[in-house]
Scaffold this active site. Structure first.
Site: not given
Ligand code: BV8
Length: 237
Positions: A59, A112
């Protein structure tokens, strides 16, 4: 025009930049391919750090090749225009990418965490980490090998900056959620908190999320089209 706007973004704002979303209706989302309980929990990392680190390496590499899209740039423009009028934008993102920053947003609250940072579980320091992260990497601060993890919030872990978020929510005069399915708490609960404070709410999304009924207003379509149009309209008032 509203002076203090609270915007919450989710994976949908980065979808057109080529970053995956988690829960697509088409079943193509990240969590349709990978089990979040294996890859986005501390237990999963404890059990199999190499697999979890490889998941985040993929990612991170994808993010380094990605670019902000018009939605990110429009939100950066909104932040500056509100400040110029004595107002302010509180931009809270569930995303761990840096596309808001790369589009020019100055204040981004990453509840997050951030994919381009690593945290040492031994000395707790956080480093900018734009490359692959392996179990053989040593912490640049304390030299401990194998204690580094992505500086992101996993399921079961406390999101960051919740006090600041709560304060901003209570003082906003408009709450807008952009590109989020409203599936993950406590972020998914922010719209209800805004409503409880009498703050008008608007959903901007590709399609209505499951909690769409909680929003007073809604605009549907791709973020790269809808967000710039919404910002232009807002700044004309
Ligand atoms: C917490 C970071 C206590 C990592 C993420 C059992 C065990 C443990 C916990 C729980 C449990 N049951 C419930 C919980 C709580 C749990 C939770 O909510 N679980 C859910 C699944 C039920 N939450 C937690 O564990 C949180 N911590 O609860 O601690 C606590 C409680 C209260 C107060 C304080 C503390 C921690 C959650 C954080 C997990 N980390 N990510 C990583 O990225 O790998 S979650 C991950 O999914 C994202 O970060 C994001 O936050 C979240 C939701 O994703 P979205 O952003 O909404 O994206 P999604 O794909 O779902 O939707 C995309 C949307 O975009 C769609 O609507 C789509 O239509 C739209 N879209 C698509 N394309 C476009 C578009 N829109 C516009 N334009 C487009 N082109």
């Amino acid at each position: 025009m509203s002076q203090h706007i609270f915007v919450l973004t989710g994976a949908g704002v980065s979808a057109e930049s080529g970053l995956g979303t988690f829960r697509d209706k088409s079943g193509e989302g990240i969590w349709a391919k990978f089990d979040p309980m294996k890859l986005a929990t501390p237990q999963g990392f404890e059990r199999d750090p190499r697999t979890v680190l490889a998941f985040y390496d993929a990612r991170r590499r994808n993010l380094l090749g990605a670019r902000p899209n018009p939605a990110h740039f429009a939100l950066a423009r909104l932040e500056q225009a509100l400040a110029a009028r004595g107002g302010r934008l509180t931009l809270v993102t569930q995303n761990i990418d840096d596309l808001h920053e790369r589009a020019g947003s100055r204040e981004v609250v990453h509840m997050h965490g951030e994919l381009l940072k690593a945290r040492c579980q031994s000395c707790e320091t956080v480093q900018v980490w734009p490359r692959d992260l392996t179990v053989d990497d040593a912490c640049p601060e304390c030299d401990h090998v194998g204690a580094l993890r992505p500086d992101v919030v996993w399921f079961g872990e406390f999101p960051l900056h919740l006090d600041d978020i709560d304060h901003a929510l209570r003082h906003a005069d408009l709450f807008v959620a952009i590109g989020t399915s409203g599936a993950v708490y406590p972020a998914a609960g922010f719209v209800a908190e805004a409503r409880a404070q009498g703050v008008p709410t608007c959903e901007i999304n590709l399609e209505a999320a499951d909690n769409a009924f909680l929003f007073d207003d809604a605009r549907y379509g791709p973020a790269s089209e809808i967000v710039p149009a919404w910002v232009e309209e807002l700044l004309e008032t």
